[in-house]
Design a protein around this motif. Structure first.
Motif, short mmCIF file in Angstrom:
data_model
loop_
_atom_site.label_atom_id
_atom_site.label_comp_id
_atom_site.label_asym_id
_atom_site.label_seq_id
_atom_site.Cartn_x
_atom_site.Cartn_y
_atom_site.Cartn_z
N TYR A 164 -2.06 -29.54 42.51
CA TYR A 164 -1.25 -30.18 41.46
C TYR A 164 -1.20 -29.30 40.21
O TYR A 164 -0.14 -29.13 39.60
CB TYR A 164 -1.82 -31.55 41.12
N GLN A 165 -2.34 -28.72 39.83
CA GLN A 165 -2.36 -27.89 38.63
C GLN A 165 -1.56 -26.61 38.82
O GLN A 165 -1.02 -26.07 37.85
CB GLN A 165 -3.80 -27.56 38.25
N GLN A 168 2.36 -28.28 39.96
CA GLN A 168 2.90 -29.29 39.05
C GLN A 168 3.76 -30.34 39.76
O GLN A 168 4.78 -30.78 39.25
CB GLN A 168 3.71 -28.63 37.93
N ASN A 232 -3.35 -32.37 32.79
CA ASN A 232 -4.05 -31.44 33.67
C ASN A 232 -5.56 -31.48 33.50
O ASN A 232 -6.29 -31.17 34.43
CB ASN A 232 -3.57 -30.01 33.43
N PRO A 505 -8.47 -25.85 31.84
CA PRO A 505 -8.02 -25.81 33.25
C PRO A 505 -9.16 -25.39 34.17
O PRO A 505 -10.06 -24.64 33.78
CB PRO A 505 -6.91 -24.75 33.22
#
Length: 654
Positions: A164-165, A168, A232, A505
């Protein structure tokens, strides 16, 4: 009769006794017999009659041909074939007991992976169908290439979050990421880079896993509350949760919390037993009840999904729908086999700008490296947990999961690996070989072919509850206490990784953790321990023996020089540096050793080196050949002192 001139140039010393270097004289007596003194020598040099070493002339073509032949011999042989295709090792021995064990384990894992796949697709920001797409092709590939029987290929919570990071929530980027990460994993495996996982220490791994678990848990709070909260990092998601808390849906919240409690209670059933502790002493009724409890506890996710799906169907109305959010439509049937997308139109991007292959890859950033490493870390964790002391081939696992992800990308899947929770279920179910993956993959295919219309009514809070009840046990709080007792400094990289992953992140978080570990390692290398002993030679002369406990390299050599000078000035006796533990040195070390020798000469104090390895000795000799003295036998120290009139000086002083 004249002897062989080569014998005049043979050098023997006691240092070779503790060295792994193999040196030989290969002398031949005049009568033709071979002298067995020493061991096999090197073929890199030829010793001429005058004692000089001459390198034989070899053409580049011959070197290339020899190298290719050596590579062919090492690559195309039976041992390598069995290593790269582990199925050849266990398939000829496969029997009926293995078949039964694999069937039971495969079906059990299949019932576990279907609800997990639906849930993990949500973590990756994708429609639930993509979780199922990622759960069957990789299983079939791992049968041939996988080296661990307990690894069930498929989506995992951590890799889904990293996907997902990196992507997106774009399914096109997720599928392309699956292909590219698979290629990276395959290349890493072929080049034997599985050792890279060794640079991620236990504390860093624990901190990373705990932080990721909290982030995943936090990302599912929105589904339990029925709100939208995008972000995130841990901080960003909670900020959005508090910002939208006023839009909480009561139906979703009640169902989500209820499902979490039920799953935690059902989880405890798998460890409940009735009757005697020894299963052989249990009655048939007790064994049946224990088996039912274990099945209910293990298949709790599937049972809860079925029950909630039926409830969603019964409570659904045409006017108001269900009182909670449901999954919705899932495309029926198996996914079509096609090439991963390599470009995006303006309608398929979030900013309305078309992207080509280069732009798509650039937007993924460090995910192309982080995902393969984390996938390997998860996979190796399963292998080591159930290896029972057997060695684990990390490079072969990279080849297996890399090839699986490459094939997965052609059926629109996002990256996957082995999941520890399913690995535990696999092991507890009595898995015997990797062939169990064929049954779990087959169940997923059956679900895609026949059950997708019924998945429409699965409540999203139920899937969120499945994720939360699974990842909450991945928070490794229990490692803090033993880490504190054994070595408190290990908490620094562990806690640093944990905090960094929460506020930054994930790729930055694990990079900071590895960086902290490297700093500790470098500090340890730069500060070797030195032991000092005041000893006496066989003739009664006192001397100081200083022993470093590790190699002397540029970060540590100045520190060692200062300590040696400090100890030698205090003792004012000849100093011997015991180099038995010094296995490496560099040019900086040689220059500082030269300065150390000069320091001793200015004070008129003697300095010797004992048991220095020949390879390091040659480095030092090139810098300070005139003053550098090394010996290998204890009785030689008296001779060296006598040559330098040290005894005479002591008598004069007396």
């Amino acid at each position: 009769m004249k002897s062989n001139p080569a014998s005049d140039h043979v050098y023997f010393n006691d240092g070779f006794k503790c060295s792994t270097i193999s040196i030989s004289t290969n002398l031949t007596e005049p009568n033709g017999s071979s002298n067995s003194v020493g061991s096999q020598g090197s073929k890199e040099f030829i010793l001429t009659e005058d004692g000089k070493k001459v390198k034989p002339s070899v053409s580049t073509l011959d070197c290339t041909r020899s190298w290719l032949q050596d590579c062919q011999r090492r690559t195309f042989n039976r041992k390598t074939l069995h290593k790269r295709l582990p199925i050849l090792g266990w398939l000829p021995k496969y029997n009926s007991q293995d078949a039964v064990g694999d069937l039971v384990a495969g079906i059990t894992v299949g019932l576990t992976v279907i609800p997990q796949a639906l849930a993990y697709a949500g973590i990756a920001g994708l429609p639930v169908a993509y979780g199922l797409y990622a759960s069957f092709v990789g299983c079939f590939v791992y049968i041939f290439l996988g080296s661990c029987k307990d690894v069930p290929m498929g989506p995992s919570a951590i890799v889904a979050l990293l996907t997902y990071q990196a992507a997106q929530g774009s399914w096109q980027k997720s599928v392309l990421l699956c292909l590219l990460s698979g290629i990276v994993e395959l290349l890493m495996g072929l080049f034997g880079l599985g050792f890279l996982i060794d640079f991620v220490s236990g504390p860093v791994s624990s901190g990373f896993t705990s932080a990721v678990s909290l982030i995943i848990l936090t990302s599912q709070i929105q589904s339990v509350l029925g709100i939208t909260a995008k972000g995130n990092t841990f901080v960003e998601i909670w900020t959005q949760v508090f910002h939208n808390i006023e839009h909480t849906r009561a139906g979703d919240t009640v169902l989500g919390l209820t499902c979490i409690v039920i799953l935690l209670l059902m989880r405890s059933l798998s460890s409940c037993r009735i009757g005697p502790a020894d299963e052989k002493e249990c009655s048939s009724f007790q064994r049946a009840v224990n088996k039912i409890l274990w099945i209910v506890g293990t298949a709790r996710n599937a049972i809860l999904v079925v029950v909630c799906c039926i409830m969603g169907y019964l409570l659904h109305t045409e006017e108001h729908g269900a009182p909670f959010r449901v999954v919705g439509d899932i495309p029926p049937g198996l996914p079509s086999i096609q090439l991963p997308p390599t470009s995006l139109t303006a309608n398929e991007t979030s900013n309305g700008v078309a992207e080509g292959f280069v732009e798509m890859v650039h937007s993924m950033g460090s995910g192309l490296v982080v995902i393969p490493l984390i996938s390997l870390m998860e996979n190796i964790a399963i292998c080591k947990a159930f290896a029972n002391g057997k060695p684990v081939d990390a490079s072969q696992e990279l080849i297996a999961i890399g090839t699986a992800n490459i094939f997965n990308s052609f059926v629109q899947a996002f990256p996957g690996t082995g999941a520890l929770s399913r690995g535990a279920v696999n092991n507890a179910s009595g898995v015997r070989t990797p062939l169990s993956n064929i049954y779990s993959g087959g169940l997923v295919m059956i679900a895609l072919l026949f059950l997708t219309p019924y998945f429409y009514f699965i409540p999203r809070p139920t899937l969120a509850a499945i994720i939360i009840s699974a990842v909450v046990f991945m928070i490794e709080v229990k490692v803090v206490k033993p880490m504190w007792r054994s070595k408190k400094s290990d908490l620094v990289p562990g806690v640093g990784t944990f905090v960094a992953c929460l506020v930054l992140p994930l790729e930055w978080g694990i990079l900071i953790g590895v960086g902290l570990n490297v700093i500790f390692i470098l500090y340890h290398a730069a500060r070797p321990k030195l032991t000092t002993e005041l000893l006496t030679t066989q003739s009664g002369v006192e001397y100081s023996m200083i022993t470093p406990d590790r190699c002397l390299i540029f970060p540590s050599v100045d520190y060692v020089r200062n300590l040696v000078n400090k100890q030698s000035i205090r003792q004012n006796v000849p100093v011997v540096i015991d180099a038995s533990h010094v296995y490496g040195a560099d040019f900086t070390t040689a220059t500082v050793i030269d300065s150390l020798i000069s320091d001793f000469n200015q004070r008129g104090q003697l300095l010797f080196f004992y048991n220095l390895k020949p390879s390091i000795c040659s480095i030092f000799e090139h810098v300070s050949a005139a003053q550098f003295v090394v010996y290998y036998q204890e009785q030689q120290l008296d001779e060296l002192l006598k040559e330098r009139n040290y005894v005479q000086k002591r008598l004069e002083t007396a």
